[in-house]
Design an enzyme around this catalytic site. Structure first.
Site, mmCIF file in Angstrom:
data_model
loop_
_atom_site.group_PDB
_atom_site.id
_atom_site.type_symbol
_atom_site.label_atom_id
_atom_site.label_comp_id
_atom_site.label_asym_id
_atom_site.label_seq_id
_atom_site.Cartn_x
_atom_site.Cartn_y
_atom_site.Cartn_z
ATOM 1 N N LYS A 17 4.971 -26.493 -3.016
ATOM 2 C CA LYS A 17 5.369 -26.631 -1.617
ATOM 3 C C LYS A 17 4.737 -25.641 -0.658
ATOM 4 O O LYS A 17 4.841 -25.804 0.547
ATOM 5 C CB LYS A 17 6.890 -26.598 -1.491
ATOM 6 C CG LYS A 17 7.573 -25.395 -2.097
ATOM 7 C CD LYS A 17 9.086 -25.550 -2.001
ATOM 8 C CE LYS A 17 9.822 -24.431 -2.677
ATOM 9 N NZ LYS A 17 10.034 -24.664 -4.085
ATOM 10 N N LEU A 45 4.177 -12.465 3.649
ATOM 11 C CA LEU A 45 4.665 -11.133 3.284
ATOM 12 C C LEU A 45 6.123 -11.008 3.695
ATOM 13 O O LEU A 45 6.498 -11.386 4.810
ATOM 14 C CB LEU A 45 3.838 -10.055 3.986
ATOM 15 C CG LEU A 45 2.342 -10.055 3.687
ATOM 16 C CD1 LEU A 45 1.624 -9.020 4.535
ATOM 17 C CD2 LEU A 45 2.079 -9.812 2.205
ATOM 18 N N GLU A 46 6.950 -10.506 2.798
ATOM 19 C CA GLU A 46 8.386 -10.300 3.054
ATOM 20 C C GLU A 46 8.567 -8.834 3.432
ATOM 21 O O GLU A 46 8.721 -7.974 2.569
ATOM 22 C CB GLU A 46 9.181 -10.666 1.802
ATOM 23 C CG GLU A 46 8.929 -12.089 1.343
ATOM 24 C CD GLU A 46 9.229 -12.301 -0.130
ATOM 25 O OE1 GLU A 46 9.366 -13.467 -0.521
ATOM 26 O OE2 GLU A 46 9.319 -11.318 -0.893
ATOM 27 N N TYR A 71 -1.202 -24.266 -9.870
ATOM 28 C CA TYR A 71 -0.482 -24.475 -8.617
ATOM 29 C C TYR A 71 -1.306 -25.420 -7.742
ATOM 30 O O TYR A 71 -2.517 -25.330 -7.689
ATOM 31 C CB TYR A 71 -0.313 -23.126 -7.919
ATOM 32 C CG TYR A 71 0.722 -23.106 -6.821
ATOM 33 C CD1 TYR A 71 2.042 -22.767 -7.100
ATOM 34 C CD2 TYR A 71 0.382 -23.403 -5.516
ATOM 35 C CE1 TYR A 71 2.995 -22.724 -6.088
ATOM 36 C CE2 TYR A 71 1.328 -23.359 -4.505
ATOM 37 C CZ TYR A 71 2.632 -23.020 -4.791
ATOM 38 O OH TYR A 71 3.572 -22.985 -3.795
ATOM 39 N N ARG A 123 0.854 -1.182 0.000
ATOM 40 C CA ARG A 123 0.000 0.000 0.000
ATOM 41 C C ARG A 123 0.892 1.234 0.000
ATOM 42 O O ARG A 123 1.897 1.289 0.696
ATOM 43 C CB ARG A 123 -0.912 0.002 1.221
ATOM 44 C CG ARG A 123 -1.937 -1.126 1.194
ATOM 45 C CD ARG A 123 -2.938 -0.990 2.332
ATOM 46 N NE ARG A 123 -3.701 0.246 2.190
ATOM 47 C CZ ARG A 123 -3.910 1.096 3.187
ATOM 48 N NH1 ARG A 123 -3.396 0.871 4.386
ATOM 49 N NH2 ARG A 123 -4.616 2.192 2.989
ATOM 50 N N SER A 124 0.499 2.248 -0.763
ATOM 51 C CA SER A 124 1.350 3.426 -0.890
ATOM 52 C C SER A 124 1.543 4.137 0.445
ATOM 53 O O SER A 124 2.595 4.716 0.700
ATOM 54 C CB SER A 124 0.784 4.391 -1.928
ATOM 55 O OG SER A 124 -0.469 4.899 -1.514
ATOM 56 N N GLN A 169 -2.012 -5.285 -0.902
ATOM 57 C CA GLN A 169 -3.166 -5.370 -1.786
ATOM 58 C C GLN A 169 -2.882 -6.364 -2.891
ATOM 59 O O GLN A 169 -1.720 -6.604 -3.247
ATOM 60 C CB GLN A 169 -3.520 -4.003 -2.360
ATOM 61 C CG GLN A 169 -2.393 -3.319 -3.089
ATOM 62 C CD GLN A 169 -2.744 -1.894 -3.479
ATOM 63 O OE1 GLN A 169 -3.896 -1.561 -3.680
ATOM 64 N NE2 GLN A 169 -1.731 -1.052 -3.611
ATOM 65 N N GLY A 172 4.328 2.408 1.998
ATOM 66 C CA GLY A 172 5.523 2.674 1.205
ATOM 67 C C GLY A 172 6.122 4.030 1.526
ATOM 68 O O GLY A 172 7.342 4.204 1.524
#
Length: 199
Positions: A173, A132-133, A166, A105-106, A152, A109
């Site tokens: 995995k 999430l990284e 997938y 999300r901006s 998002q 950011g």
């Protein structure tokens, strides 16, 4: 072709696209994306106790990752230069004819928080929560609150449904993952010798 809010609502109503739970559709469904909220679980990397990470190891994860659980209403402080794995609160199911893109999300950011290092793609057929990284690229610590909108998803319609989506038939995995998941790259075929995964 990126799906609009009208298309997103239609696909959610039809049930082939699943995002669960969406507690506030009016707030979470944006003109061309759906906001996902931050979950309560985090995997933190401990740098002091290992010389390096070996991608081909399947047993080393416990040596460098610790799990932290943060109750909703409490905060996880992400310090400058830190990298942690978080998760979305929502579970998603991507139909075979769509590919989803994880974006930040901006508003976050602008606080120097990024939500993925490179894994911004959810393949057709993927089911589960999204890892999430999370990184802080700024100079000040930032408080992250479970339940806040942190990322998002945008959805692109493919030219045809995936022939081999997938999932378990492919040996994917991360299918049906719950909570943040550390790397399982050690189980990739290029790291196997004589049918055994290297340790």
């Amino acid at each position: 072709m990126i799906l609009s809010d009208r298309d997103l609502r239609r696909r959610l109503e039809e049930g082939d696209l699943v995002i669960d739970p969406i507690d506030d559709p009016e707030m979470q469904i944006q003109p061309a994306s759906i906001d996902l909220r931050l979950g309560s679980e985090f995997l933190e990397f401990q740098r002091a106790n290992i010389p390096c990470i070996h991608p081909n190891s399947t047993e080393e994860v416990d040596d460098y990752v610790t799990e932290t659980y943060v109750e909703e209403g409490d905060e996880f402080i992400l310090h400058p230069g830190d990298f942690v794995l978080g998760t979305t609160k929502e579970r998603v199911e991507i139909p075979d004819d769509l590919v989803a893109h994880v974006e930040g999300r901006s508003s976050l950011g602008r606080l120097a928080i990024v939500v993925h290092a490179t894994a911004g793609l959810c393949d057709p057929g993927y089911q589960g929560q999204i890892t999430l990284e999370l990184s802080n690229l700024g100079t000040a610590p930032v408080a992250l609150t479970p339940g806040m909108r942190a990322s998002q998803l945008t959805f692109t319609k493919m030219t045809s449904p995936a022939e081999r989506p997938y999932g378990s038939e492919r040996g994917s995995k991360y299918q049906d993952q719950k909570g943040p998941q550390a790397s399982r790259i050690g189980s990739d075929p290029e790291f196997e010798r004589d049918g055994e995964t290297t340790e």
